[in-house]
Design a protein around this motif. Structure first.
Motif, PDB file in Angstrom:
ATOM      1  N   ASP A 134       0.830  -1.211   0.000  1.00  0.00           N
ATOM      2  CA  ASP A 134       0.000   0.000   0.000  1.00  0.00           C
ATOM      3  C   ASP A 134       0.863   1.260   0.000  1.00  0.00           C
ATOM      4  O   ASP A 134       0.548   2.242  -0.683  1.00  0.00           O
ATOM      5  N   LEU A 135       1.959   1.241   0.786  1.00  0.00           N
ATOM      6  CA  LEU A 135       2.827   2.417   0.842  1.00  0.00           C
ATOM      7  C   LEU A 135       3.490   2.693  -0.505  1.00  0.00           C
ATOM      8  O   LEU A 135       3.544   3.836  -0.969  1.00  0.00           O
ATOM      9  N   VAL A 136       3.983   1.625  -1.145  1.00  0.00           N
ATOM     10  CA  VAL A 136       4.667   1.794  -2.443  1.00  0.00           C
ATOM     11  C   VAL A 136       3.677   2.269  -3.493  1.00  0.00           C
ATOM     12  O   VAL A 136       3.960   3.188  -4.279  1.00  0.00           O
ATOM     13  N   ARG A 137       2.469   1.660  -3.527  1.00  0.00           N
ATOM     14  CA  ARG A 137       1.465   2.067  -4.510  1.00  0.00           C
ATOM     15  C   ARG A 137       1.044   3.522  -4.305  1.00  0.00           C
ATOM     16  O   ARG A 137       0.907   4.302  -5.250  1.00  0.00           O
ATOM     17  N   GLY A 138       0.841   3.916  -3.051  1.00  0.00           N
ATOM     18  CA  GLY A 138       0.455   5.294  -2.768  1.00  0.00           C
ATOM     19  C   GLY A 138       1.537   6.288  -3.143  1.00  0.00           C
ATOM     20  O   GLY A 138       1.255   7.375  -3.653  1.00  0.00           O
ATOM     21  N   HIS A 139       2.816   5.917  -2.905  1.00  0.00           N
ATOM     22  CA  HIS A 139       3.913   6.822  -3.249  1.00  0.00           C
ATOM     23  C   HIS A 139       4.002   7.006  -4.760  1.00  0.00           C
ATOM     24  O   HIS A 139       4.213   8.132  -5.242  1.00  0.00           O
ATOM     25  N   LEU A 140       3.842   5.912  -5.525  1.00  0.00           N
ATOM     26  CA  LEU A 140       3.893   6.034  -6.984  1.00  0.00           C
ATOM     27  C   LEU A 140       2.763   6.912  -7.505  1.00  0.00           C
ATOM     28  O   LEU A 140       2.951   7.699  -8.436  1.00  0.00           O
TER      29      LEU A 140
END
Length: 212
Positions: A134-140
């Motif tokens: 979730d963190l990686v997807r949100g950052h992208l």
């Protein structure tokens, strides 16, 4: 003959070096996947413990509320007994018997106490930390330019200092998002960059048509 032998030796050496490099990268990728899976398992275990606590609190709430109705029904016969005692001495003027009133108030105290205990009971907190996916997807999604795995890992490490964010784990997570068509991969020279997957125009138009 010597020239052909030298050329074959050079080819075999280059092939073996490439195979060794490919093998090392594959080992690194598999190790990163194991770390990511372990982190996801720990997150699910924390969610399971929180849900079990909520289930136990909900199951215990009705049992604590049932006894609060009993004191009022137990205090009803008291005025009848007082009326029978007053009948033989009807010729004498006596003050009205108000003894049952304190008994009702005394009987009502436990119910009020239980009600206050029930209302003051706090439910377990359900603040579970977001997963690395979730963190990686949100950052992208928040970025307007491609980012490498190292850049994303550094940004997440600064935003979440309480979590250990490794570049290898972030790279594995990004490859998983690419496999699910939730991210896009681009290569510039020897570096690999990632961006969030674009939302198809048809999928974006469907909610608008449904609202109309």
């Amino acid at each position: 003959m010597s020239e052909n032998t030298t050329e074959l030796t050079s080819q075999y050496t280059a092939q073996v070096s490439a195979d060794l490099e490919r093998n090392a990268k594959e080992q690194e990728r598999i190790g990163a996947e194991i770390v990511a899976l372990q982190e996801q398992l720990a997150a699910h275990q924390r969610d399971h413990a929180v849900l079990v606590g909520i289930q136990q609190a909900i199951a215990a709430a009705p049992a604590a509320a049932e006894p609060s109705v009993l004191p009022d029904s137990a205090a009803v016969p008291a005025p009848r007994a007082a009326k029978k005692q007053a009948e033989p001495s009807a010729g004498k003027a006596r003050p009205k018997n108000t003894a049952p009133a304190p008994r009702r108030s005394a009987a009502g105290k436990p119910a009020a106490k239980k009600a206050s205990t029930k209302s003051g009971k706090a439910e377990p907190a359900t603040t579970a930390q977001p997963t690395l996916v979730d963190l990686v997807r949100g950052h992208l999604t928040e970025q307007s330019e491609p980012r490498s795995a190292a850049e994303i890992a550094a940004a997440l490490g600064q935003a979440h200092p309480d979590r250990s964010v490794k570049t290898t784990v972030v790279r594995t997570t990004l490859e998983g998002l690419v496999a699910k068509s939730q991210a896009q991969r681009s290569k510039q020279g020897s570096s690999v960059f990632y961006t969030a997957a674009a939302v198809p125009e048809r999928a974006a138009e469907q909610p608008a048509a449904a609202g109309a």
